[in-house]
Design a protein around this motif. Structure first.
Motif, PDB file in Angstrom:
ATOM      1  N   GLU A  73       0.824  -1.209   0.000  1.00 40.75           N
ATOM      2  CA  GLU A  73       0.000   0.000   0.000  1.00 40.75           C
ATOM      3  C   GLU A  73       0.858   1.261   0.000  1.00 40.75           C
ATOM      4  OE1 GLU A  73      -0.203  -2.576   2.070  1.00 40.75           O
ATOM      5  OE2 GLU A  73      -0.730  -2.003   4.132  1.00 40.75           O
ATOM      6  N   ALA A  76       2.161   1.957  -3.425  1.00 39.71           N
ATOM      7  CA  ALA A  76       1.124   2.605  -4.241  1.00 39.71           C
ATOM      8  C   ALA A  76       1.011   4.083  -3.869  1.00 39.71           C
ATOM      9  CB  ALA A  76      -0.211   1.901  -4.032  1.00 39.71           C
ATOM     10  N   ARG A  77       1.103   4.357  -2.568  1.00 42.09           N
ATOM     11  CA  ARG A  77       0.955   5.740  -2.096  1.00 42.09           C
ATOM     12  C   ARG A  77       2.139   6.599  -2.504  1.00 42.09           C
ATOM     13  NH1 ARG A  77      -0.901   3.603   3.867  1.00 42.09           N
ATOM     14  NH2 ARG A  77      -3.047   3.082   3.290  1.00 42.09           N
ATOM     15  N   PHE A  84      -2.536  -5.075 -13.364  1.00 40.27           N
ATOM     16  CA  PHE A  84      -2.434  -6.535 -13.236  1.00 40.27           C
ATOM     17  C   PHE A  84      -2.645  -7.245 -14.572  1.00 40.27           C
ATOM     18  CE2 PHE A  84      -2.739  -7.756  -8.593  1.00 40.27           C
ATOM     19  CZ  PHE A  84      -2.461  -6.487  -8.107  1.00 40.27           C
ATOM     20  N   ILE A  88      -8.250  -8.935 -10.424  1.00 39.97           N
ATOM     21  CA  ILE A  88      -9.039  -9.817  -9.570  1.00 39.97           C
ATOM     22  C   ILE A  88     -10.506  -9.373  -9.574  1.00 39.97           C
ATOM     23  CG2 ILE A  88      -9.174 -10.810  -7.238  1.00 39.97           C
ATOM     24  CD1 ILE A  88      -6.441 -11.173  -8.507  1.00 39.97           C
ATOM     25  N   ILE A  90     -13.765  -8.908  -7.543  1.00 36.24           N
ATOM     26  CA  ILE A  90     -14.128  -8.807  -6.132  1.00 36.24           C
ATOM     27  C   ILE A  90     -15.623  -8.518  -5.997  1.00 36.24           C
ATOM     28  CG2 ILE A  90     -13.583  -7.766  -3.910  1.00 36.24           C
ATOM     29  CD1 ILE A  90     -10.845  -7.129  -4.928  1.00 36.24           C
ATOM     30  N   GLN A 105      -7.195   7.220   0.619  1.00 36.91           N
ATOM     31  CA  GLN A 105      -6.090   6.709   1.453  1.00 36.91           C
ATOM     32  C   GLN A 105      -4.747   7.213   0.927  1.00 36.91           C
ATOM     33  OE1 GLN A 105      -6.005   2.755   3.079  1.00 36.91           O
ATOM     34  NE2 GLN A 105      -7.484   3.565   4.524  1.00 36.91           N
ATOM     35  N   VAL A 106      -4.627   7.267  -0.376  1.00 38.56           N
ATOM     36  CA  VAL A 106      -3.396   7.787  -0.983  1.00 38.56           C
ATOM     37  C   VAL A 106      -3.244   9.281  -0.646  1.00 38.56           C
ATOM     38  CG1 VAL A 106      -2.238   8.297  -3.176  1.00 38.56           C
ATOM     39  CG2 VAL A 106      -3.310   6.055  -2.826  1.00 38.56           C
ATOM     40  N   LEU A 162      -5.436   7.275  -9.907  1.00 36.36           N
ATOM     41  CA  LEU A 162      -4.393   7.307  -8.876  1.00 36.36           C
ATOM     42  C   LEU A 162      -3.170   8.112  -9.321  1.00 36.36           C
ATOM     43  CD1 LEU A 162      -4.750   3.602  -7.708  1.00 36.36           C
ATOM     44  CD2 LEU A 162      -5.299   5.616  -6.354  1.00 36.36           C
TER      45      LEU A 162
ATOM     46  N   GLU B 389      -5.067 -12.944  -2.863  1.00 35.74           N
ATOM     47  CA  GLU B 389      -4.953 -12.253  -4.150  1.00 35.74           C
ATOM     48  C   GLU B 389      -5.788 -10.976  -4.146  1.00 35.74           C
ATOM     49  OE1 GLU B 389      -3.479 -12.782  -7.451  1.00 35.74           O
ATOM     50  OE2 GLU B 389      -2.122 -13.612  -5.957  1.00 35.74           O
ATOM     51  N   ALA B 390      -7.003 -11.109  -3.632  1.00 31.86           N
ATOM     52  CA  ALA B 390      -7.890  -9.941  -3.580  1.00 31.86           C
ATOM     53  C   ALA B 390      -7.327  -8.901  -2.621  1.00 31.86           C
ATOM     54  CB  ALA B 390      -9.285 -10.373  -3.138  1.00 31.86           C
ATOM     55  N   PHE B 392      -4.201  -8.415  -1.883  1.00 33.35           N
ATOM     56  CA  PHE B 392      -3.055  -7.758  -2.522  1.00 33.35           C
ATOM     57  C   PHE B 392      -3.528  -6.736  -3.553  1.00 33.35           C
ATOM     58  CE2 PHE B 392       0.133  -7.588  -5.987  1.00 33.35           C
ATOM     59  CZ  PHE B 392       1.125  -6.917  -5.293  1.00 33.35           C
ATOM     60  N   TYR B 393      -4.556  -7.095  -4.275  1.00 39.50           N
ATOM     61  CA  TYR B 393      -5.087  -6.189  -5.307  1.00 39.50           C
ATOM     62  C   TYR B 393      -5.510  -4.850  -4.686  1.00 39.50           C
ATOM     63  CZ  TYR B 393      -7.740  -4.832  -9.503  1.00 39.50           C
ATOM     64  OH  TYR B 393      -8.208  -4.185 -10.618  1.00 39.50           O
ATOM     65  N   LEU B 394      -6.215  -4.931  -3.567  1.00 35.80           N
ATOM     66  CA  LEU B 394      -6.664  -3.701  -2.904  1.00 35.80           C
ATOM     67  C   LEU B 394      -5.482  -2.923  -2.332  1.00 35.80           C
ATOM     68  CD1 LEU B 394      -9.893  -4.886  -1.013  1.00 35.80           C
ATOM     69  CD2 LEU B 394      -9.707  -3.889  -3.275  1.00 35.80           C
ATOM     70  N   ARG B 395      -4.533  -3.647  -1.752  1.00 33.31           N
ATOM     71  CA  ARG B 395      -3.360  -2.978  -1.176  1.00 33.31           C
ATOM     72  C   ARG B 395      -2.521  -2.324  -2.261  1.00 33.31           C
ATOM     73  NH1 ARG B 395      -0.175  -6.969   2.578  1.00 33.31           N
ATOM     74  NH2 ARG B 395       0.704  -5.048   3.420  1.00 33.31           N
ATOM     75  N   ALA B 396      -2.458  -2.975  -3.418  1.00 30.64           N
ATOM     76  CA  ALA B 396      -1.675  -2.424  -4.526  1.00 30.64           C
ATOM     77  C   ALA B 396      -2.291  -1.128  -5.060  1.00 30.64           C
ATOM     78  CB  ALA B 396      -1.554  -3.452  -5.649  1.00 30.64           C
ATOM     79  N   ARG B 397      -3.492  -0.819  -4.584  1.00 28.54           N
ATOM     80  CA  ARG B 397      -4.111   0.454  -4.977  1.00 28.54           C
ATOM     81  C   ARG B 397      -4.007   1.487  -3.863  1.00 28.54           C
ATOM     82  NH1 ARG B 397      -3.004  -1.525  -8.957  1.00 28.54           N
ATOM     83  NH2 ARG B 397      -4.397  -2.427 -10.517  1.00 28.54           N
ATOM     84  N   GLY B 398      -3.254   1.158  -2.823  1.00 29.02           N
ATOM     85  CA  GLY B 398      -3.012   2.141  -1.767  1.00 29.02           C
ATOM     86  C   GLY B 398      -3.896   1.987  -0.544  1.00 29.02           C
ATOM     87  N   ILE B 399      -4.689   0.916  -0.499  1.00 28.74           N
ATOM     88  CA  ILE B 399      -5.578   0.704   0.646  1.00 28.74           C
ATOM     89  C   ILE B 399      -4.851  -0.135   1.697  1.00 28.74           C
ATOM     90  CG2 ILE B 399      -7.777  -0.308   1.379  1.00 28.74           C
ATOM     91  CD1 ILE B 399      -8.784   0.208  -1.507  1.00 28.74           C
ATOM     92  N   ASP B 400      -4.814   0.342   2.939  1.00 25.15           N
ATOM     93  CA  ASP B 400      -4.012  -0.393   3.932  1.00 25.15           C
ATOM     94  C   ASP B 400      -4.629  -1.751   4.242  1.00 25.15           C
ATOM     95  OD1 ASP B 400      -5.695  -0.267   6.336  1.00 25.15           O
ATOM     96  OD2 ASP B 400      -5.251   1.880   6.296  1.00 25.15           O
ATOM     97  N   LYS B 401      -3.799  -2.597   4.815  1.00 26.47           N
ATOM     98  CA  LYS B 401      -4.159  -4.003   4.968  1.00 26.47           C
ATOM     99  C   LYS B 401      -5.445  -4.208   5.769  1.00 26.47           C
ATOM    100  CE  LYS B 401      -1.877  -8.384   5.951  1.00 26.47           C
ATOM    101  NZ  LYS B 401      -0.670  -9.026   6.500  1.00 26.47           N
ATOM    102  N   LYS B 403      -7.882  -2.119   6.326  1.00 27.81           N
ATOM    103  CA  LYS B 403      -9.035  -1.585   5.598  1.00 27.81           C
ATOM    104  C   LYS B 403      -9.433  -2.539   4.452  1.00 27.81           C
ATOM    105  CE  LYS B 403     -11.744   1.945   4.465  1.00 27.81           C
ATOM    106  NZ  LYS B 403     -12.757   2.429   5.395  1.00 27.81           N
ATOM    107  N   MET B 407     -12.909  -4.432   3.981  1.00 23.22           N
ATOM    108  CA  MET B 407     -13.725  -4.302   2.765  1.00 23.22           C
ATOM    109  C   MET B 407     -14.114  -5.660   2.220  1.00 23.22           C
ATOM    110  SD  MET B 407     -11.848  -1.284   0.561  1.00 23.22           S
ATOM    111  CE  MET B 407     -13.078  -1.037  -0.705  1.00 23.22           C
ATOM    112  N   LEU B 408     -13.163  -6.581   2.221  1.00 20.50           N
ATOM    113  CA  LEU B 408     -13.414  -7.905   1.650  1.00 20.50           C
ATOM    114  C   LEU B 408     -14.385  -8.723   2.503  1.00 20.50           C
ATOM    115  CD1 LEU B 408      -9.845  -8.826   0.391  1.00 20.50           C
ATOM    116  CD2 LEU B 408     -11.824  -8.197  -0.992  1.00 20.50           C
TER     117      LEU B 408
END
Lengths: 252, 442
Positions: A73, A76-77, A84, A88, A90, A105-106, A162, B389-390, B392-401, B403, B407-408
């Motif tokens: 995270e 990303a920030r 990807f 994924i 969701i 969050q960013v 972003l 996987e999901a 990681f996908y959210l975290r890779a967008r800047g959302i902390d673990k 959170k 969400m999931l």
């Protein structure tokens, strides 16, 4: 901006990256090409912070920070974005809500105020045009039931929202027909500036007709075995990867 | 703490019957009293299950023996004035009937009998003798479940509701069963009879909650009959603490072209067992079963569901989902019977679980018994950790673990909620789920 020095990484004890060196400066587009299994996607994953990969050695600095020390995270920030290869699905999370959370969050990390619903929506509208994505897609659950092209377009839309300084596109062309490819590439090109950089990971030269690279690197067996300009990509398209493999193997 | 005096639980329930009879006064002469005696007789034979197959993973015997005295099985009437109305679901309007420790609380209840014949069951025994004779005990009579028998032995009150022919009732019936376990343990045997006459449409919501820190035990039976072309939405909601023990049977009988949408939400409890049995007696029945359980601490939840397809061209669909945290345990047992005559049946079942710790466990058992040959049946159960996987996908967008995780889990849960059409109820459930995962609401 990005400095990779002798990066080594493995997954489940299997060594995949065997010493990568790469420097990316603002405004540049780098293409990473290579045959299947050469480590292209691993490199993208390691840069984004995927936890199942172990970094066994080397350094990655991003704008002066040790990138490998940061959580996914925080990367990303700091401005790293990974599009990807397989976005994924969701269920239950709408793309809009997800992106609002991500963007805010960013922003919080960067000391900026959270966007209210109105300003968020107006930015979203503007970026939607850029990547030619429809509102109806964004109110659906994230990627659920999206076609391959829709998923990739959504990746580029997220990238637009972003506004990263370093975008890594992992096989973004895979599974796209030529129209979808053009739309996705147009989006990427419109987002390009002198301040940001792009790493395009791809197997085929096709995408590079649309996103023109400044540098092309060939990854083989966990190492960059050849670097050049866009002409190198043309040569690979024409001759395949075998000559690269032979060249690389003969050096060893 | 509870008293650590071991009691012979079976003998106790048998012995208490004469006390119970005494406080029934005139009611002893009513026909339903014969049913009580029959049930007791059968209970004497069976007793509280110990190692019975049906209760393999859910044994109340120890908990009931160790944690309860059952000294005051039949409490005098309470009222809610001393504990306020926190148990009420905000903004949810309807015909409200409140029971405190099994006793009807008139001052807390408000309902109109213009569209539905609705009243405390204790009044219906004498006021609606024909309906009682026709339906009461009729749908659970073949049930050899000891707890259902115990309920039939000791039940006195609950809700009687008869929804008239072709009545489309938009106001739900809301039944609050409150255990007041502040001063002493609370024990109750709620009993409901719901008759949805042909062509009617209505909703019943059972809400169980407990006030106070002492132990409570509720043993409930709800009998439902859905006549031809009728639609019934049934909800059972338990938002309970670790001191709460509950076992309940919902037994429904469906006639031709009828629909039941059954929803079960369990948010905690000590040991909770929900039995949901639906019998499709005729053709073209539709049965939907949705369940969600979110557990932590040492909670134990057991959902046993059963749908019995007896005649052709019917449909059933089941989705049960659960998230188990800390040391909580869960059981899902889903029986689907498709009888020889029930050709062209479509039956689907899905049970999905997320275990958040290594100590949490779930036993998931689909049980399909199919005698017909022209049917479409499917079932699937998944149990796993968080989808990495999901995440990681959210975290890779800047959302902390944290959170991203919230969400999931929230998204996983509200998947069940989308089938709730009563908006204030949906909002209430959404609020509980969101709070549980520290997540913003819809």
């Amino acid at each position: 901006m990005l400095n990779i020095t002798n990066l080594k990484a493995s997954v489940e004890g299997k060594e995949i990256l065997k010493g990568i060196n790469l420097e990316v400066k603002p405004g540049e587009v780098h293409a990473i090409m290579g045959p299947n299994g050469s480590g292209k996607s691993t490199l993208a994953s390691v840069l984004a912070g995927r936890e199942e990969y172990n970094v066994d050695g080397g350094e990655v600095s991003f704008n002066g920070d040790d990138l490998l020390e940061l959580s996914p995270e925080d990367r990303a920030r700091e401005g790293v974005f990974l599009a990807f290869q397989y976005p994924i699905e969701i269920p239950g999370v709408s793309t809009t809500n997800f992106l609002k959370t991500a963007v805010n969050q960013v922003r919080e990390y960067r000391g900026l105020e959270a966007l209210d619903a109105v300003s968020f929506l107006s930015i979203m509208k503007e970026k939607m045009k850029l990547v030619e994505i429809d509102q109806s897609l964004l109110s659906r659950p994230l990627n659920e039931g999206f076609s391959g092209g829709e998923k990739k377009r959504n990746e580029i839309f997220q990238m637009a929202m972003l506004a990263p300084t370093l975008a890594i596109l992992d096989e973004t062309d895979s599974g796209l027909d030529i129209d979808a490819l053009r739309i996705v590439a147009n989006g990427v090109n419109k987002l390009k500036s002198e301040k940001n950089a792009t790493i395009v990971v791809t197997h085929y030269q096709r995408l590079l007709d649309y996103i023109v690279p400044d540098f092309v690197h060939v990854l083989y067996n966990g190492k960059i075995v050849k670097s050049g300009t866009k002409e190198l990509a043309m040569e690979l398209e024409e001759k395949g990867y075998d000559w690269i493999k032979e060249e690389a193997n003969s050096v060893v | 703490m509870s008293q650590q005096v071991d009691i012979n639980i079976n003998q106790l329930f048998i012995d208490k019957f004469s006390d119970f009879e005494h406080q029934l006064n005139g009611q002893k002469t009513l026909p339903i009293h014969d049913l009580r005696k029959k049930a007791l007789h059968k209970f004497k034979e069976l007793g509280i299950p110990n190692s019975h197959e049906e209760y393999k993973y859910t044994n109340f015997k120890k908990a009931l023996t160790k944690n309860f005295t059952f000294n005051q099985l039949f409490k005098s009437k309470n009222d809610s004035s001393s504990f306020g109305n926190d148990y009420i679901i905000n903004e949810l309007e309807g015909n409200v009937l409140v029971f405190i420790n099994g006793q009807f609380s008139e001052s807390d209840s408000h309902f109109k009998s213009d569209e539905i014949d609705i009243k405390p069951l204790a009044n219906a025994y004498s006021e609606n003798p024909d309906t009682i004779a026709q339906h009461f005990g009729n749908y659970s009579k073949n049930n050899e479940d000891s707890y259902a028998l115990l309920n039939s032995t000791y039940c006195n009150n609950g809700v009687f509701a008869q929804i008239g022919k072709n009545k489309i009732v938009n106001t739900p019936i809301i039944i609050y069963y409150i255990s007041d376990a502040r001063a002493d343990e609370a024990v109750s045997f709620p009993r409901n009879l719901i008759v949805a006459e042909s062509g009617s449409e209505s909703s019943i919501i059972e809400v169980y909650s407990t006030i106070g820190e002492k132990n409570s035990f509720s043993n409930a039976v709800t009998e439902i009959v859905v006549e031809e072309n009728a639609i019934l939405n049934y909800f059972k909601i338990l938002n309970e603490t670790e001191h709460v023990y509950h076992v309940g049977l919902t037994q429904a009988s469906q006639k031709k072209n009828s629909t039941i949408n059954a929803h079960s939400y369990t948010f905690g409890g000590g040991i909770i067992r929900n039995n949901l049995h639906i019998a499709q007696e005729d053709e073209n029945c539709t049965t939907n079963m949705f369940g969600l359980y979110l557990l932590n601490g040492n909670s134990h939840i057991d959902n046993h569901t059963e749908v019995d397809h007896k005649r052709p061209n019917s449909y059933s669909n089941e989705l049960y989902k659960g998230i188990l945290d800390e040391k909580s345990t869960g059981v899902f047992n889903g029986k689907i019977f498709v009888r020889r005559e029930a050709q062209k049946t479509n039956a689907f079942q899905s049970n999905k679980n997320i275990l958040l710790t290594n100590d949490a466990t779930i036993n998931s058992k689909p049980q399909l018994e199919i005698w017909a040959d022209d049917v479409k049946c499917s079932h699937g159960c998944t149990t796993g950790q968080m989808d990495e996987e999901a995440l990681f996908y959210l975290r890779a967008r800047g959302i902390d673990k944290d959170k991203a995780r919230a969400m999931l889990l929230y998204a996983f849960s509200i998947d069940v909620l989308k089938n709730v059409t009563i908006e204030p109820l949906k909002k209430y459930l959404d609020h509980i789920i969101a709070q549980r995962f520290n997540q913003e609401e819809l």
